[in-house]
Scaffold this motif. Structure first.
Motif, PDB file in Angstrom:
ATOM      1  N   ARG A  45       0.832  -1.209   0.000  1.00 14.05           N
ATOM      2  CA  ARG A  45       0.000   0.000   0.000  1.00 14.05           C
ATOM      3  C   ARG A  45       0.864   1.255   0.000  1.00 14.05           C
ATOM      4  O   ARG A  45       0.580   2.223  -0.724  1.00 14.05           O
ATOM      5  N   ALA A  46       1.928   1.250   0.786  1.00 13.71           N
ATOM      6  CA  ALA A  46       2.807   2.421   0.847  1.00 13.71           C
ATOM      7  C   ALA A  46       3.481   2.674  -0.494  1.00 13.71           C
ATOM      8  O   ALA A  46       3.569   3.818  -0.962  1.00 13.71           O
ATOM      9  N   ARG A  47       3.957   1.614  -1.118  1.00  6.91           N
ATOM     10  CA  ARG A  47       4.606   1.765  -2.422  1.00  6.91           C
ATOM     11  C   ARG A  47       3.600   2.228  -3.485  1.00  6.91           C
ATOM     12  O   ARG A  47       3.923   3.045  -4.341  1.00  6.91           O
ATOM     13  N   ARG A  48       2.406   1.709  -3.429  1.00  9.79           N
ATOM     14  CA  ARG A  48       1.376   2.113  -4.395  1.00  9.79           C
ATOM     15  C   ARG A  48       1.078   3.606  -4.253  1.00  9.79           C
ATOM     16  O   ARG A  48       0.934   4.315  -5.257  1.00  9.79           O
ATOM     17  N   GLU A  49       0.982   4.089  -3.015  1.00 13.14           N
ATOM     18  CA  GLU A  49       0.626   5.493  -2.786  1.00 13.14           C
ATOM     19  C   GLU A  49       1.709   6.455  -3.253  1.00 13.14           C
ATOM     20  O   GLU A  49       1.419   7.606  -3.588  1.00 13.14           O
ATOM     21  N   THR A  50       2.965   5.994  -3.281  1.00 11.27           N
ATOM     22  CA  THR A  50       4.075   6.882  -3.649  1.00 11.27           C
ATOM     23  C   THR A  50       4.629   6.587  -5.039  1.00 11.27           C
ATOM     24  O   THR A  50       5.679   7.113  -5.406  1.00 11.27           O
ATOM     25  N   ALA A  51       3.922   5.773  -5.826  1.00 11.24           N
ATOM     26  CA  ALA A  51       4.449   5.359  -7.129  1.00 11.24           C
ATOM     27  C   ALA A  51       4.724   6.544  -8.043  1.00 11.24           C
ATOM     28  O   ALA A  51       5.675   6.516  -8.841  1.00 11.24           O
ATOM     29  N   ALA A  52       3.928   7.593  -7.947  1.00 10.82           N
ATOM     30  CA  ALA A  52       4.115   8.752  -8.826  1.00 10.82           C
ATOM     31  C   ALA A  52       5.353   9.559  -8.466  1.00 10.82           C
ATOM     32  O   ALA A  52       5.729  10.488  -9.211  1.00 10.82           O
ATOM     33  N   LEU A  53       6.005   9.195  -7.360  1.00 10.18           N
ATOM     34  CA  LEU A  53       7.214   9.896  -6.925  1.00 10.18           C
ATOM     35  C   LEU A  53       8.407   8.951  -6.812  1.00 10.18           C
ATOM     36  O   LEU A  53       9.488   9.387  -6.397  1.00 10.18           O
ATOM     37  N   SER A  54       8.224   7.696  -7.171  1.00  4.93           N
ATOM     38  CA  SER A  54       9.230   6.675  -6.903  1.00  4.93           C
ATOM     39  C   SER A  54       9.977   6.238  -8.163  1.00  4.93           C
ATOM     40  O   SER A  54       9.498   6.411  -9.284  1.00  4.93           O
ATOM     41  N   ARG A  55      11.142   5.660  -7.921  1.00  3.48           N
ATOM     42  CA  ARG A  55      11.909   4.996  -8.963  1.00  3.48           C
ATOM     43  C   ARG A  55      12.303   3.610  -8.452  1.00  3.48           C
ATOM     44  O   ARG A  55      12.543   3.433  -7.252  1.00  3.48           O
ATOM     45  N   CYS A  56      12.372   2.664  -9.371  1.00  3.33           N
ATOM     46  CA  CYS A  56      12.837   1.343  -8.952  1.00  3.33           C
ATOM     47  C   CYS A  56      13.593   0.667 -10.085  1.00  3.33           C
ATOM     48  O   CYS A  56      13.401   0.983 -11.265  1.00  3.33           O
ATOM     49  N   MET A  57      14.480  -0.220  -9.677  1.00  2.31           N
ATOM     50  CA  MET A  57      15.211  -1.074 -10.600  1.00  2.31           C
ATOM     51  C   MET A  57      14.831  -2.510 -10.264  1.00  2.31           C
ATOM     52  O   MET A  57      14.924  -2.940  -9.111  1.00  2.31           O
ATOM     53  N   ILE A  58      14.369  -3.233 -11.270  1.00  2.00           N
ATOM     54  CA  ILE A  58      14.062  -4.653 -11.126  1.00  2.00           C
ATOM     55  C   ILE A  58      15.009  -5.407 -12.063  1.00  2.00           C
ATOM     56  O   ILE A  58      14.971  -5.236 -13.282  1.00  2.00           O
ATOM     57  N   GLY A  59      15.858  -6.233 -11.495  1.00  2.00           N
ATOM     58  CA  GLY A  59      16.909  -6.876 -12.284  1.00  2.00           C
ATOM     59  C   GLY A  59      16.402  -8.009 -13.165  1.00  2.00           C
ATOM     60  O   GLY A  59      15.570  -8.819 -12.754  1.00  2.00           O
ATOM     61  N   HIS A  60      16.902  -8.032 -14.391  1.00  4.27           N
ATOM     62  CA  HIS A  60      16.656  -9.126 -15.330  1.00  4.27           C
ATOM     63  C   HIS A  60      17.956  -9.441 -16.064  1.00  4.27           C
ATOM     64  O   HIS A  60      18.866  -8.610 -16.112  1.00  4.27           O
ATOM     65  N   LEU A  61      17.988 -10.621 -16.644  1.00  4.98           N
ATOM     66  CA  LEU A  61      19.115 -11.024 -17.480  1.00  4.98           C
ATOM     67  C   LEU A  61      18.595 -11.594 -18.796  1.00  4.98           C
ATOM     68  O   LEU A  61      17.557 -12.258 -18.836  1.00  4.98           O
ATOM     69  N   ASP A  62      19.319 -11.316 -19.880  1.00  5.98           N
ATOM     70  CA  ASP A  62      19.078 -11.922 -21.180  1.00  5.98           C
ATOM     71  C   ASP A  62      20.174 -12.954 -21.440  1.00  5.98           C
ATOM     72  O   ASP A  62      21.310 -12.800 -20.973  1.00  5.98           O
ATOM     73  N   ILE A  63      19.843 -13.987 -22.196  1.00  4.24           N
ATOM     74  CA  ILE A  63      20.805 -15.046 -22.489  1.00  4.24           C
ATOM     75  C   ILE A  63      20.734 -15.412 -23.964  1.00  4.24           C
ATOM     76  O   ILE A  63      19.650 -15.490 -24.541  1.00  4.24           O
ATOM     77  N   LEU A  64      21.888 -15.610 -24.557  1.00  3.63           N
ATOM     78  CA  LEU A  64      21.987 -16.137 -25.917  1.00  3.63           C
ATOM     79  C   LEU A  64      22.932 -17.328 -25.874  1.00  3.63           C
ATOM     80  O   LEU A  64      24.079 -17.208 -25.433  1.00  3.63           O
ATOM     81  N   ALA A  65      22.437 -18.483 -26.310  1.00  4.54           N
ATOM     82  CA  ALA A  65      23.237 -19.710 -26.331  1.00  4.54           C
ATOM     83  C   ALA A  65      23.372 -20.184 -27.777  1.00  4.54           C
ATOM     84  O   ALA A  65      22.372 -20.447 -28.450  1.00  4.54           O
TER      85      ALA A  65
END
Length: 262
Positions: A228-248
């Motif tokens: 709820r706290a994160r939802r209320e401040t989303a318009a003022l927030s920044r976040c990084m969600i880590g992902h990886l790409d792979i090529l084999a």
């Protein structure tokens, strides 16, 4: 395992921005001059939207998913160059890989099991490109003292069974890399993090709802309050969600030695 078309549309701009451009171009080249790309868990066609501008004219696509509604969206966008196959991804032996010059996936590997990856590796003799596998990293601005506990709980939840066996979760890309390397493939990993600012507040809100719900399922008591706290401040927030790409890339067979008769 299943995702709504609305969620896939909401995340699409973040996915496009995050996907590693160099690895995507390498994957497109690896598909060859007359490519047939088999896209596993194709959804509404995220991989097609990313790779099709990089491929030669006449490239063909085979979209594979268990959701006919999502496949219809992908097929409508791709047009005549695509076919759709409704299939259970858990049945590896039934996956329609015949004729493929490149096999792809987006946001899938973190949902599958180690056995699933091993089975796929055993079937593949062509390049494999998988983008946007969650890798366990989250970073929020402004900080919340509960962030670390929420991330740890969410990461535990990600290793539950999502319909394809006990999921690899945050270890997915690294595990897949090791599996392909053990089979002789040359593997490259690249960072593809979501970088979400206030302009993506709607995605942040849905993301936080999902993270909080998953963390709560592990027994974390204040997960809902965090959400709820994160939802209320989303318009003022920044976040990084880590992902990886792979090529084999598969091993190149040695050239045949010509035998000269005397």
């Amino acid at each position: 395992m299943g995702f709504s078309a609305e969620w896939l549309a909401l995340r699409d701009p973040a996915d496009r921005a995050a996907r590693d451009a160099v690895l995507a171009r390498r994957a497109a080249r690896a598909a060859g001059p007359a490519p047939l790309i088999v896209d596993l868990g194709a959804g509404t066609g995220a991989t097609w939207r990313a790779l099709s501008p990089l491929l030669p004219p006449g490239a063909r696509w085979r979209f594979v998913d268990n959701d006919p509604a999502l496949l219809s969206i992908a097929a409508a966008a791709a047009g005549e160059g695509a076919e759709t196959v409704i299939a259970d991804l858990a049945d590896l032996e039934a996956l329609p890989l015949a004729g493929a010059t490149l096999v792809t996936a987006s946001a899938l590997l973190d949902l599958v099991s180690a056995d699933w990856v091993a089975g796929l590796v055993a079937r593949l003799g062509v390049p494999f490109y998988a983008a946007l596998s969650y890798d366990g990293r989250m970073d929020w601005t402004p900080k919340d003292p509960r962030d670390a506990a929420i991330t740890a709980a969410f990461n535990r939840h990600q290793t539950g069974d999502k319909g394809l066996g006990p999921a690899l979760g945050p270890d997915a890309a690294d595990h897949a890399a090791r599996a392909f390397e053990a089979a002789g493939f040359t593997v490259t990993l690249a960072d593809s993090p979501w970088l979400l600012g206030p302009e993506m507040a709607a995605l942040q809100r849905d993301l936080c709802d999902g993270i909080a719900a998953a963390a709560a399922e592990t027994g974390l008591g204040d997960a809902a309050d965090w959400g709820r706290a994160r939802r209320e401040t989303a318009a003022l927030s920044r976040c990084m969600i880590g992902h990886l790409d792979i090529l084999a890339l598969p091993p190149v067979p040695p050239p045949e030695i010509a035998h000269v008769q005397h």
